[in-house]
Design a protein around this motif. Structure first.
Motif, PDB file in Angstrom:
ATOM      1  N   SER A  27      -7.436  -2.985   8.692  1.00 35.56           N
ATOM      2  CA  SER A  27      -6.391  -3.416   7.770  1.00 35.56           C
ATOM      3  C   SER A  27      -6.726  -4.771   7.148  1.00 35.56           C
ATOM      4  CB  SER A  27      -5.090  -3.552   8.552  1.00 35.56           C
ATOM      5  OG  SER A  27      -4.097  -2.776   7.985  1.00 35.56           O
TER       6      SER A  27
ATOM      7  N   CYS B   5      -9.446  -4.493   4.631  1.00 37.73           N
ATOM      8  CA  CYS B   5      -8.922  -3.978   3.366  1.00 37.73           C
ATOM      9  C   CYS B   5      -8.241  -5.098   2.593  1.00 37.73           C
ATOM     10  CB  CYS B   5      -7.898  -2.872   3.614  1.00 37.73           C
ATOM     11  SG  CYS B   5      -8.600  -1.363   4.260  1.00 37.73           S
TER      12      CYS B   5
ATOM     13  N   SER C  79      -3.982  12.055  -4.426  1.00 33.89           N
ATOM     14  CA  SER C  79      -3.276  11.527  -3.252  1.00 33.89           C
ATOM     15  C   SER C  79      -1.886  12.125  -3.097  1.00 33.89           C
ATOM     16  CB  SER C  79      -3.140  10.002  -3.339  1.00 33.89           C
ATOM     17  OG  SER C  79      -4.398   9.412  -3.348  1.00 33.89           O
TER      18      SER C  79
ATOM     19  N   LEU D 256      -5.475   0.844  -1.000  1.00 34.81           N
ATOM     20  CA  LEU D 256      -5.699   0.069   0.231  1.00 34.81           C
ATOM     21  C   LEU D 256      -4.455  -0.743   0.602  1.00 34.81           C
ATOM     22  CD1 LEU D 256      -9.375  -1.254  -0.087  1.00 34.81           C
ATOM     23  CD2 LEU D 256      -8.544   0.862   0.921  1.00 34.81           C
TER      24      LEU D 256
ATOM     25  N   ARG E 238       1.504   0.460   5.272  1.00 31.92           N
ATOM     26  CA  ARG E 238       1.902   1.400   6.325  1.00 31.92           C
ATOM     27  C   ARG E 238       1.587   0.847   7.712  1.00 31.92           C
ATOM     28  NH1 ARG E 238       0.824   5.324   2.335  1.00 31.92           N
ATOM     29  NH2 ARG E 238      -1.389   5.543   2.811  1.00 31.92           N
ATOM     30  N   PHE E 239       0.445   0.159   7.808  1.00 33.72           N
ATOM     31  CA  PHE E 239       0.099  -0.490   9.074  1.00 33.72           C
ATOM     32  C   PHE E 239       1.144  -1.550   9.440  1.00 33.72           C
ATOM     33  CE2 PHE E 239      -2.020  -4.222  10.993  1.00 33.72           C
ATOM     34  CZ  PHE E 239      -2.356  -3.690  12.225  1.00 33.72           C
TER      35      PHE E 239
ATOM     36  N   GLU F 296       6.933  10.396   3.596  1.00 34.28           N
ATOM     37  CA  GLU F 296       6.010  10.189   2.487  1.00 34.28           C
ATOM     38  C   GLU F 296       6.746   9.806   1.208  1.00 34.28           C
ATOM     39  OE1 GLU F 296       6.036  12.881   4.441  1.00 34.28           O
ATOM     40  OE2 GLU F 296       4.167  12.646   5.574  1.00 34.28           O
TER      41      GLU F 296
ATOM     42  N   TYR G  57      -9.247   9.035  -2.450  1.00 35.54           N
ATOM     43  CA  TYR G  57      -8.630  10.037  -1.578  1.00 35.54           C
ATOM     44  C   TYR G  57      -9.663  11.103  -1.198  1.00 35.54           C
ATOM     45  CZ  TYR G  57      -5.536  13.662   0.136  1.00 35.54           C
ATOM     46  OH  TYR G  57      -4.941  14.608   0.925  1.00 35.54           O
TER      47      TYR G  57
ATOM     48  N   GLN H 288      -2.072   1.352   2.314  1.00 37.30           N
ATOM     49  CA  GLN H 288      -2.481   1.611   3.703  1.00 37.30           C
ATOM     50  C   GLN H 288      -2.110   0.439   4.600  1.00 37.30           C
ATOM     51  OE1 GLN H 288      -6.663   2.581   3.910  1.00 37.30           O
ATOM     52  NE2 GLN H 288      -6.443   4.427   2.655  1.00 37.30           N
TER      53      GLN H 288
END
Lengths: 671, 671
Positions: B386, B389, A324, B441, B447-448, B518, B160, B444
């Motif tokens: 989302s 997850c 990643s 997850l 980030r959402f 990032e 990934y 992720q």
């Protein structure tokens, strides 16, 4: 297939660390001499083992595993004995002292069915036999002329010993005890090696004289014929079947029906039964306390080692696994660069240290009080006993959860048996239950805290390690939150004291409402175990701080001290954040204080990043000890995983039998 | 040896419950009709299984286990097919629909090596094949004329996906793809049934045309000869060796070296490669989203079931195990009377409900939006993805930890394989890693949440399930703490919003300091996963409250509603207390508020005490499903433990071989 070289990603880590790994190893082992001793033992004991056979262990049937474990345990015994003869004939520091020690675990990977014999039984016989008894049968156990185990736990009773149902009735006419397990729940259940590896055992039973109960005593009982190994008449014996772990330890069951033994087979060093049936009470149960504190220190030490082994595996794997992207233009990073990965791995390294040091500290405290005990002063025993319980509970719980976090941090491959993380977990979690179930112990500690709180309220003097309760009685306010290490220790004590106060208040309310002491204690159980946990945490905090900042720091290099300070900082902050709900209840922290803690956590992870691999190297585990495809010293994880897979018996044939017998015909049958 | 009657301690519990167990069972199963259907299936499928053989499973060698699993999986397939033919010829609601369903798990206790074929592969083929392709090879898989699996994960890459290394190069001249796993890390690793149970697979690989990467695509590849089952040329295939669980699932590895397949074996319903090498991109990845949400709902549902099974076992055992006096004059109580035991067991019952309901709720939300999707409106997909997850992460984490707590709550006997708690744990914890590693997850989701927070700051409309973030942007204060259920849901949302705010602040600070998006996300990782977790918790809270207090409550009896309300109360209080450090950071609770929560916790445990056994009975698991000596319906735990032990192959002979070969000679040798 596996390269002879070290994975460059791992080498880079080793080259980049700021401290001397050997100095760390020496410190961790308790000095250079101790480190050398351990290394020598490992080299001697683990050299030339049959690796091909060991690698197949988890593919074997249960019977094959039992056979394997007996075979390897006996080989290990012989080899240790040879080592003893070579290095110091007539001594005992190798054989039998090391028979179940961490240095030789790797020689008996299915467990040692004779471990109990030397870890517990010989010691118990020495402590509880009269000299004549020890001469008569104790020495035979010590010399392994017979094999014996310690039979206490029953199908129906574990930690609550007073509930044991096995009975020993004294028959005055015959001068014998008559042994019985009257119900299915009275069967002895769990003793290691009892199933098929013992011809004698130390049976723990309720003594009855003229049908009057005299409490729990120990009886040395033969259960199998020494020549044929057949169970003796009246003896129902076997193994209890498959468990999560301890796969080759041969845990057994035992039922006895009117089995008779001479009166002199009750261990009579302390309590006694005379020929005429007179019962002489034991003068004190000090020795029992002593043995329990000892055992619990060892559990904490071992569990800290299990955790350190898992941390070694996960840290090395995190340095060689790449996954990643962080920077989409760069190659995938070592996963140890992901901050969330650091958060999973590094606190467990620190936790290994914390429990290692707390266990040393407690053992030190205990040794100091041995002099008191010798002079008949037993005052500190309940306090130290309580502390040893707390340490056992916290270390077993935290190490098991920690090992699981580390396993999960290795992703799917952590789930492979060859990673060895699942086995470490199983070994660690068993300690949550044996030698006193954790919740039961916490409740005992809780009751000790209630007594101490009551004493503090009355202004009576308290034992040193609970003295902070008196401060809790006096001060309603914590004072300034500075976040210094000492301040964090004080905070944990303050919170422990306040939780104790609340529990005491609930208990008192219930008593005032007319509940009995026992009912009230049950209803206050949740608060009692919370207070007990915090009491233990404060001790672990204190031990860690005093080792790192105390006088001993002057004997270490600045670079080693720096890395120990980082680990201390991480441990204190991480645990403090975890206990924050309790802290915030009693201590005012501003939003800035909380942000500062989060910042310190993140900073410390970053600083530990380049040191992590060298630290776990410093634990000085050999590849044989770790027995992990993910955690080998060379870091060639994928190659080791591959090699281990190729060992599977299923991979020795291209087409399995089941294709011809089941799968092939099924596909052709159109169902 | 095992009595035919129910243990009176358990019967007493059943007689004393205040609600109708059948009504509960019907509610839990999703209605009376569904309950009947499930019961019918279980009766048909589990009747007459070879129990003696099943009971020996964990004593077998690995090869025997592999044989066992293939045999039982095929028997189960045949039986389901018969059921289908009998009940509804030509339909598919039994076969293959139920092949890997909870109702038939007990028929394949070593796992089903063909599970992937029907849970994933046939579905993937249906979704991704052109009609011609499905006709040509998809139907053969569906009819089990061939056996096939889904080969995605590699030794070097899991979650990934973009990092996968297996490549498929298009060879225009030959109109073929050339498949290669160029490095050891590119080997396919883990696919269920791949080792020796598949002659075809769906290979996920990087497509290259003229050495230009086109991203990940699926290729249908034959790996073994259909008649001889020998691996085809260029195919290196086998199993990956022993794992913690999935003992008979035959997880495999696959390396390919210049294996050629026709161009038409790439699944081309969406993306395509024309004969001339023209590449046509897939119009949308909606279907991938869809499949992932579906899979994660199923994981949450299954893990809630694992937890419910463990809770059933632990609750029944707690009702029949008697230990440690509360009142010293009374007999030892059922351990379910110890408040600390209630605290271990009852919250897990409630947690099973919470995740069961959240999974239903999410699936409902999803079904509603299918209409939108059909009309090309994909806006809600990221939001629901989302949430799915979050649900997968929380349910897999909480259920595994919960099952371990339940196992530990059963003391030593929980450690027996025959208790089946260790197996449930292993099944549950695997879900933390497969189908998207939990931390990945959570990041992720984080980030959402960052995106959503940015939108909220900008005043843009938010998706319904993150609308509370807009409130978080507007309101700095929580308002009054009332402790009502709605208030607790609001509190969880408020805390989630504030953790999101803090994470956003940290992220922004880092961006302002010049870190890339990032890097900043990596450094903010800890805060992101905390916010993500709370986001999920708020959803689970909301689902539970709306099921219990919503319109559906009118369809239930008052007594069932009363018990569901108790479970809801327990769940909300218990989780709220666990998250209290976050709550106290953002919401002012007085000491009285906190004491009140503790009091409500204790009161609810007391009220649930007489209902607990009937509730877990209402989960309606059969003894075969539970497969637990501790948790059988009759409550004769000790007798079942004993019987299971007696089954051990080691107990079929009084003296084991190792005595004659090793132990006996050793004792005589004086070492």
């Amino acid at each position: 297939m596996v390269p002879n070289s070290v994975n460059p990603d791992l080498q880079k880590e080793r080259d980049g660390a700021s401290f001397n790994r050997e100095e760390f190893a020496s410190w961790w082992a308790g000095g250079a001499e101790s480190l050398k001793f351990k290394r020598d033992v490992k080299e001697y004991m683990l050299k030339g083992l049959n690796h091909a056979d060991h690698a197949l262990l988890y593919y074997k049937s249960h019977e094959e595993i039992c056979d394997f474990s007996v075979r390897t345990a006996i080989e290990t015994g012989k080899r240790l004995r040879r080592l003893q003869e070579e290095r110091n004939p007539g001594g005992d520091e190798y054989w039998p002292e090391l028979y179940a020690s961490p240095e030789v675990w790797a020689a008996t990977p299915a467990g040692n069915p004779f471990g109990v014999q030397y870890v517990m039984l010989v010691k118990a016989l020495k402590a509880q036999c009269t000299p004549e008894q020890y001469e008569e049968f104790g020495k035979r156990v010590e010399r392994f002329e017979v094999c014996a185990t310690y039979a206490q736990t029953e199908l129906g009773h574990g930690t609550y010993l007073r509930g044991l149902e096995t009975r020993a009735d004294y028959d005055r006419q015959a001068d014998e005890f008559v042994l019985n397990t009257p119900k299915i729940s009275s069967y002895k259940w769990w003793p290691g090696g009892l199933g098929h590896c013992s011809n004698h055992c130390l049976l723990v039973a309720q003594l009855y004289i003229d049908n009057q109960p005299k409490g729990i005593h120990m009886f040395y009982v033969q259960v199998r014929d020494e020549n044929t190994h057949e169970p003796l008449p009246g003896v129902h014996i076997g193994e209890i079947g498959k468990k999560m772990g301890f796969i080759g330890v041969n845990n057994g069951f035992l039922g006895v029906k009117n089995v008779r033994i001479p009166r002199t087979r009750m261990l009579m060093r302390h309590a006694q039964v005379k020929a005429d049936g007179t019962y002489v009470k034991s003068p004190a149960d000090v020795l029992t306390y002593f043995a329990m504190v000892h055992t619990r220190c060892i559990i904490a030490r071992n569990n800290a080692l299990f955790l350190a082994m898992a941390a070694t595996i996960a840290t090395r794997y995190a340095a060689v696994r790449r996954q990643s992207p962080i920077n989409p233009k760069a190659p995938e990073p070592q996963i140890i660069d992901h901050v969330t990965q650091q958060l999973k791995v590094f606190p467990e390294i620190a936790s290994s240290l914390a429990y290692h040091l707390a266990s040393n500290n407690l053992w030190g405290l205990y040794s100091v009080t041995i002099n008191d005990i010798a002079r008949g002063k037993y005052e500190r025993l309940p306090e130290l006993h309580s502390l040893s319980c707390a340490l056992k509970v916290l270390c077993s719980t935290d190490s098991s959860l920690g090992i699981e976090r580390l396993r999960l941090a290795c992703g799917g491959h952590g789930y492979l048996t060859s990673a060895n993380l699942s086995n470490l977990y199983i070994s660690a979690t068993a300690a949550c239950t044996y030698e006193g179930e954790n919740t039961v112990l916490l409740l005992q500690i809780g009751r000790f805290l209630m007594k101490s709180w009551r004493a503090a309220l009355a202004g009576a003097p308290l034992a040193p390690t609970v003295n902070y309760l008196a401060d809790g009685v006096r001060n309603a306010e914590f004072g300034a939150w500075t976040g210094s290490w000492e301040n964090l220790v004080d905070a944990m004590k303050f919170v422990a004291a306040n939780k104790t106060r609340l529990a005491y208040k609930s208990l008192t309310n219930r008593l005032e409402k007319g509940e009995t002491e026992e009912e009230a204690a049950n209803h206050t159980g949740i608060e009692l175990i919370q207070a007990a946990e915090l009491h233990g945490r404060a001790f672990v905090f204190g031990s860690f701080v005093s080792e790192v900042t105390g006088a001993k720091s002057k004997t270490r290099s600045a670079s080693l001290n720096a890395v120990l300070e980082l680990l201390l900082e991480l441990y204190l902050i991480h645990v403090t954040l975890k206990q924050m709900s309790d802290i915030l209840r009693f201590i005012n922290l501003s939003d800035a204080d909380l942000s500062k803690l989060q910042e310190r956590l993140e900073t410390t992870l970053t600083k530990l990043r380049p040191e992590a691999v060298a630290i776990v190297d410093g634990f000085d585990f050999t590849d044989q000890q770790l027995s992990s495809t993910l955690g080998s010293f060379d870091g060639n994880a994928y190659e080791h995983i591959f090699e281990a897979a190729m060992n599977s018996p299923m991979n020795q044939k291209s087409v399995p039998k089941f294709f011809h017998e089941h799968l092939g015909p099924f596909m052709k049958s159109n169902i």
